[in-house]
Motif scaffolding. Structure first.
Motif, PDB file in Angstrom:
ATOM      1  N   GLU A   1     -36.180  15.900  -9.593  1.00  0.00           N
ATOM      2  CA  GLU A   1     -36.413  16.277  -8.216  1.00  0.00           C
ATOM      3  C   GLU A   1     -37.983  16.080  -7.827  1.00  0.00           C
ATOM      4  O   GLU A   1     -38.819  15.907  -8.677  1.00  0.00           O
ATOM      5  N   GLY A   2     -37.993  15.975  -6.433  1.00  0.00           N
ATOM      6  CA  GLY A   2     -39.450  15.792  -6.013  1.00  0.00           C
ATOM      7  C   GLY A   2     -39.640  15.893  -4.483  1.00  0.00           C
ATOM      8  O   GLY A   2     -38.903  16.365  -3.809  1.00  0.00           O
TER       9      GLY A   2
ATOM     10  N   ASP B   1     -39.926  14.034 -10.563  1.00  0.00           N
ATOM     11  CA  ASP B   1     -40.110  14.423 -12.202  1.00  0.00           C
ATOM     12  C   ASP B   1     -39.184  15.456 -12.805  1.00  0.00           C
ATOM     13  O   ASP B   1     -38.454  16.080 -11.772  1.00  0.00           O
ATOM     14  N   SER B   2     -39.131  15.468 -14.049  1.00  0.00           N
ATOM     15  CA  SER B   2     -37.916  16.400 -14.687  1.00  0.00           C
ATOM     16  C   SER B   2     -38.287  16.351 -15.919  1.00  0.00           C
ATOM     17  O   SER B   2     -39.030  15.648 -16.725  1.00  0.00           O
TER      18      SER B   2
ATOM     19  N   ALA C   1     -34.288   4.559 -10.170  1.00  0.00           N
ATOM     20  CA  ALA C   1     -35.755   4.848 -10.813  1.00  0.00           C
ATOM     21  C   ALA C   1     -35.670   5.992 -11.841  1.00  0.00           C
ATOM     22  O   ALA C   1     -36.236   6.097 -12.811  1.00  0.00           O
ATOM     23  N   GLY C   2     -34.580   7.032 -11.402  1.00  0.00           N
ATOM     24  CA  GLY C   2     -34.368   8.276 -12.431  1.00  0.00           C
ATOM     25  C   GLY C   2     -33.626   7.692 -13.599  1.00  0.00           C
ATOM     26  O   GLY C   2     -33.583   8.373 -14.551  1.00  0.00           O
TER      27      GLY C   2
ATOM     28  N   THR D   1     -39.840  12.699 -17.378  1.00  0.00           N
ATOM     29  CA  THR D   1     -39.703  11.516 -16.585  1.00  0.00           C
ATOM     30  C   THR D   1     -40.428  11.720 -15.242  1.00  0.00           C
ATOM     31  O   THR D   1     -40.246  12.972 -14.607  1.00  0.00           O
ATOM     32  N   THR D   2     -41.189  10.954 -14.830  1.00  0.00           N
ATOM     33  CA  THR D   2     -41.714  10.749 -13.604  1.00  0.00           C
ATOM     34  C   THR D   2     -41.408   9.478 -12.974  1.00  0.00           C
ATOM     35  O   THR D   2     -41.538   8.446 -13.672  1.00  0.00           O
TER      36      THR D   2
END
Length: 400
Positions: free
Chosen positions: A219-220, A186-187, A15-16, A169-170
């Protein structure tokens, strides 16, 4: 259970990085959609700020702004197992995405600046049925890029440009199985882009653009369950590459005011070698060997071939395009979160010059994706089909 845990990790990390691959969106303006993104060498509107900012120095000395609304429709992907026991469909996905482009007047004699705010990629895939829900009940990625740039005119035939990529990004990843998950992250990450525009004659135009690799440092929070028991609720992170791309383009305008442009694009997906997902130190010891060990991805570099045709008329600009795209995903990495395949797309559009400074337009692109069969370690033993994509855009441009 070991396989389920590994697939869970695989889906979240993917997903990232799904900025590109099968769901890359290089069509970030009305003209880009109409021309299948073959607007790198020949382009005269505000979309130059993103497609090739070096072209800004050859534009009329006015401020230019363009606003577009882009519709994306993803057909409900069908999965049919080889043994005939499973025949399921993902949900149909639809999105409305804005884009904005701006080019300044000349700064001095030889410089201009531009700004683009676009959605350059993303993914949403949702399934309701087993076995897909065990890996990707929901798999959503949202990407927004802010791209300021500056262009400099070297001489009457050559311009160069540099820009900065600010990528937000989320992501949301959910699965439902013996081990379930509910993850968000997110980042904000940085990269750069370079561009060149060379016009050796009035009819011949050459463009070259480069977009750097951007490491997405997502990160999340992750919630992991074994059955109904929550075994982890805490921080999670992963770093994956958003690969570098290079576009080389040549365009020629005939006396009939017909312009033909060819673009060759190379995407450095081979930078995506493995996945290495990390949890904070208080993650359950029983899960560490499965979630923390790197998983080989070994994606391949891809080639994209784009063709665009523009017919300039007194009040109308007619456009058409086609593109052949390769999937970077090898069989061993193919899964329900990204049932990707090679594709061929066709496109078309029109702009109408409403007044001296205002134009309006409409464009559409239809991407036809190949049926793909595979058997791999992701427990995928079957065929993915009906992965087609429709993109449409309406927009207006204004100069002042």
């Amino acid at each position: 259970m070991r396989n389920i845990i590994k697939v869970t990790t695989l889906s979240l990390v993917a997903a990232g990085t799904l900025y590109a691959g099968g769901y890359k969106i290089p069509e970030t303006s009305l003209n880009a959609i109409a021309l299948s993104a073959a607007n790198v060498a020949h382009s005269h509107g505000a979309e130059n700020a993103y497609s090739n900012p070096a072209n800004m120095v050859f534009m009329e000395n006015k401020q230019n702004i363009e606003a577009d609304l882009i519709y994306i429709g993803l057909d409900p992907v069908r999965y049919k197992s080889n043994d005939g026991k499973t025949d399921i469909n993902a949900k149909k996905e639809t999105f409305l995405l804005p884009s904005l482009h701006y080019v300044s007047k000349k700064l001095g004699n030889n410089a201009r600046v531009g700004l683009s705010i676009v959605v350059p990629g993303g993914l949403s895939k949702r399934w309701n049925d087993s076995p897909a829900v065990e890996k990707a009940k929901e798999f959503t990625l949202k990407v927004i890029e802010i791209n300021p740039s500056a262009a400099f005119k070297i001489n009457d035939k050559l311009g160069v440009a540099v820009g900065f990529r600010i990528v937000s990004t989320t992501g949301i990843v959910k699965s439902s199985a013996a081990i379930s998950r509910d993850m968000t992250g997110d980042s904000i990450d940085m990269g750069y882009n370079l561009a060149l525009a060379y016009k050796p004659t009035k009819a011949l135009e050459i463009g070259l653009t480069y977009r750097s690799n951007v490491d997405l440092t997502v990160e999340g929070n992750a919630k992991l369950y074994i059955g109904n028991a929550k075994v982890y609720d805490g921080g999670s992170s992963v770093t994956v590459p958003l690969p570098a791309t290079i576009d080389a383009a040549v365009a020629y305008t005939f006396p009939t005011q017909t312009t033909v442009e060819f673009v060759y694009e190379r995407v450095n997906w081979s930078a995506y070698k493995n996945l290495d997902f990390n949890y904070v130190s208080n993650s359950p010891t029983i899960l560490k060997p499965y979630f923390d060990d790197p998983i080989a991805k070994e994606w391949k570099d891809t080639n994209v071939y784009r063709l665009g045709i523009t017919q300039q008329m007194e009040k109308y600009t007619l456009m058409a395009g086609a593109v052949k795209d390769e999937s970077p995903v090898p069989n061993k990495s193919l899964g329900f979160e990204l049932p990707d395949s090679d594709s061929v797309s066709v496109s078309g559009g029109v702009r109408y010059q409403y007044s001296k400074n205002l134009n309006v337009g409409f464009a559409a692109l239809y991407s036809m994706r190949d049926t793909r069969k595979t058997t791999n370690d992701n427990d995928v033993d079957g065929e993915f089909s009906n992965s087609n994509v429709l993109i449409m855009s309406a927009g207006l441009g204004y100069k002042f």
